[in-house]
Design an enzyme around this catalytic site. Structure first.
Site, mmCIF file in Angstrom:
data_model
loop_
_atom_site.group_PDB
_atom_site.id
_atom_site.type_symbol
_atom_site.label_atom_id
_atom_site.label_comp_id
_atom_site.label_asym_id
_atom_site.label_seq_id
_atom_site.Cartn_x
_atom_site.Cartn_y
_atom_site.Cartn_z
ATOM 1 N N ARG A 122 29.689 34.313 43.447
ATOM 2 C CA ARG A 122 30.843 35.003 42.866
ATOM 3 C C ARG A 122 31.419 34.142 41.743
ATOM 4 O O ARG A 122 32.189 33.215 41.989
ATOM 5 C CB ARG A 122 31.894 35.271 43.941
ATOM 6 C CG ARG A 122 33.008 36.225 43.505
ATOM 7 C CD ARG A 122 34.009 36.445 44.618
ATOM 8 N NE ARG A 122 34.978 37.494 44.300
ATOM 9 C CZ ARG A 122 34.800 38.782 44.537
ATOM 10 N NH1 ARG A 122 33.689 39.202 45.108
ATOM 11 N NH2 ARG A 122 35.725 39.674 44.216
ATOM 12 N N GLU A 170 43.234 33.790 37.281
ATOM 13 C CA GLU A 170 41.831 34.034 37.636
ATOM 14 C C GLU A 170 41.429 35.412 37.137
ATOM 15 O O GLU A 170 42.223 36.348 37.164
ATOM 16 C CB GLU A 170 41.662 33.940 39.146
ATOM 17 C CG GLU A 170 40.226 34.069 39.648
ATOM 18 C CD GLU A 170 39.899 35.444 40.237
ATOM 19 O OE1 GLU A 170 38.875 35.555 40.924
ATOM 20 O OE2 GLU A 170 40.666 36.404 39.997
ATOM 21 N N ARG A 207 33.782 33.423 38.612
ATOM 22 C CA ARG A 207 35.064 33.874 38.096
ATOM 23 C C ARG A 207 35.593 32.880 37.059
ATOM 24 O O ARG A 207 35.316 31.685 37.118
ATOM 25 C CB ARG A 207 36.091 34.013 39.233
ATOM 26 C CG ARG A 207 35.804 35.193 40.179
ATOM 27 C CD ARG A 207 35.958 36.506 39.454
ATOM 28 N NE ARG A 207 35.787 37.677 40.282
ATOM 29 C CZ ARG A 207 34.649 38.358 40.430
ATOM 30 N NH1 ARG A 207 33.550 37.936 39.829
ATOM 31 N NH2 ARG A 207 34.605 39.454 41.161
ATOM 32 N N CYS A 241 41.056 43.044 36.616
ATOM 33 C CA CYS A 241 39.866 42.651 35.856
ATOM 34 C C CYS A 241 39.028 43.825 35.379
ATOM 35 O O CYS A 241 38.113 43.627 34.605
ATOM 36 C CB CYS A 241 38.991 41.732 36.714
ATOM 37 S SG CYS A 241 38.431 42.480 38.257
#
Length: 420
Positions: A252, A209, A254, A162
């Site tokens: 968090r 993801e 995502r 990422c």
């Protein structure tokens, strides 16, 4: 001919095995462990590892070699999170950019069997091997590695790197005059290796993801390319940004992307994130806090002063940068791979002392991994951390929120089963 039957006829001295496997070649160990766990003919090159020792005197099988490798590297031949017993799995999957196995743990719990895994970081490989018994293959851009992906499997899953799309990564690269997104030659193009695998193997489902910023990177153009690439392969494409705070005491966010093969499920197939089941009650940070912690996790006076001065300086400039002192009845900020440096984003208050970092076990629990006795009663099904604190923090900072992966995965598997 049964390759395992061939192995049983070969003879090897145990001392020679130990010498060979005390520092094993990564690729050979990946072959060995995948052949041991799946028996798939695509990994039968593992049999050749014994050929050079055939003239010695003691009979040893591939299974014996595998056990010795385990003992040499992890000092244990007991796997905390083994694959389902042969023939009991309800689907198969491959685990790309595997990290420490957040997807693997989640999908195994749902009845899946992992038939291939890939991860480039050597320390993450050690953690993965210690917990699941498979040593990941390395660089997924390598044709040699891709050649060992089984022809058929049901789900391709993974949190592909990422950094090219993360807010922090883009900021850092801009300051260094470096490229990012799909222009980052080293990391940004890894998505197209996912495309290549999907095109070649056509699994029924992909389950991906990435960071929240993927959706907005380059004014949305990066995400448009990803979406159109997957649609052009004749897969559906359903994305959603989800905050892991519903499953663990950590903020968090995502981006999740789910796609089903339209050639199998029809053009109208669609995954609904509304079907995902959320816990009735959110966790608080105190639920993962250990009562007794070594003094080394408490910040030194020097570091604590530095962090306070740094926060004050930015406050005077009207910026929001600074440390995050945790409310134990709330949730933490997002833990990052740089947590090992100063722990600034998540600091635990202590009465009469400077605040402290999370311990590695707490960091694991913050991502939803089972850690005895924090969040599981089972000593045997507790995540092993065989690496240094520095590497452990990096691994957990890069990890997925495992219970969230499992919750989304459960609905993916439900839809997959309808086709079978």
């Amino acid at each position: 001919m049964d390759e395992k039957a061939v192995v049983k006829d070969l003879k090897i001295k145990t001392k020679s095995i130990k010498k060979l496997l005390s520092v094993p070649d990564d690729f050979d160990l990946a072959l060995l462990s995948h052949y041991h766990s799946t028996g798939n003919v695509i990994y039968s090159d593992a049999v050749g590892l014994l050929d050079k020792y055939a003239h010695l005197t003691k009979k040893v099988t591939v299974d014996d070699l595998y056990t010795q490798a385990q003992l040499s590297l992890t000092r244990s031949n007991v796997i905390p999170f083994p694959s389902p017993e042969p023939g009991t799995e309800t689907f198969t999957f491959i685990d790309l950019f595997a990290g420490i196995g957040g997807f693997r743990m989640a999908l195994q719990d749902l009845g899946g069997k992992c038939v291939f895994t890939s991860e480039w970081d050597k320390y993450s490989k050690q953690t993965y091997f210690a917990n699941y018994g498979d040593y990941p293959f390395g660089d997924i851009t390598s044709d040699e590695v891709k050649a060992h992906i089984p022809a058929e499997f049901d789900i391709l899953c993974g949190g592909f790197p990422c950094q090219p799309f993360s807010l922090a990564g883009v900021s850092k690269k801009n300051s260094l005059g470096r490229l990012h997104g799909f222009d980052d030659e080293k990391q940004g193009n890894l998505f197209f290796h996912i495309e290549d695998i999907l095109r070649t193997h056509r699994p029924k489902v992909f389950f991906l993801e990435n960071v929240k910023n993927l959706v907005s990177h380059d004014k949305g153009n990066t995400f448009k390319v990803i979406r159109q690439t997957l649609l052009d392969l004749d897969y559906s494409f359903d994305p959603k940004v989800i905050d892991g705070a519903a499953f663990v005491p950590q903020h968090r966010e995502r981006t999740f992307m789910i796609g089903f093969d339209k050639r199998v499920f029809g053009n109208d197939i669609k995954f609904s994130f509304d079907s995902v089941i959320y816990p009735d009650k959110k966790q608080a940070v105190r639920s993962i806090i250990q009562s007794e912690v070594e003094p080394k996790y408490t910040l030194t006076d020097h570091l604590w002063k530095y962090l306070k001065d740094y926060a004050q300086k930015h406050k005077e400039k009207g910026n929001g940068f600074g440390y995050g002192l945790v409310n134990l009845d709330g949730v933490t900020r997002t833990i990052s791979a740089r947590y090992h440096k100063d722990g600034a984003e998540i600091l635990i208050p202590q009465d009469g002392k400077n605040p402290r970092r999370l311990t590695p076990h707490e960091a694991a629990a913050l991502q939803g991994y089972p850690i005895w006795p924090i969040n599981t009663k089972s000593k045997t099904r507790s995540l092993r951390i065989p690496v240094s604190d520095t590497q452990a923090y990096r691994q957990f900072g890069n990890s997925v929120v495992m219970p969230l992966i499992k919750a989304v995965g459960e609905q993916v598997v439900n839809l997959l089963q309808l086709q079978k």
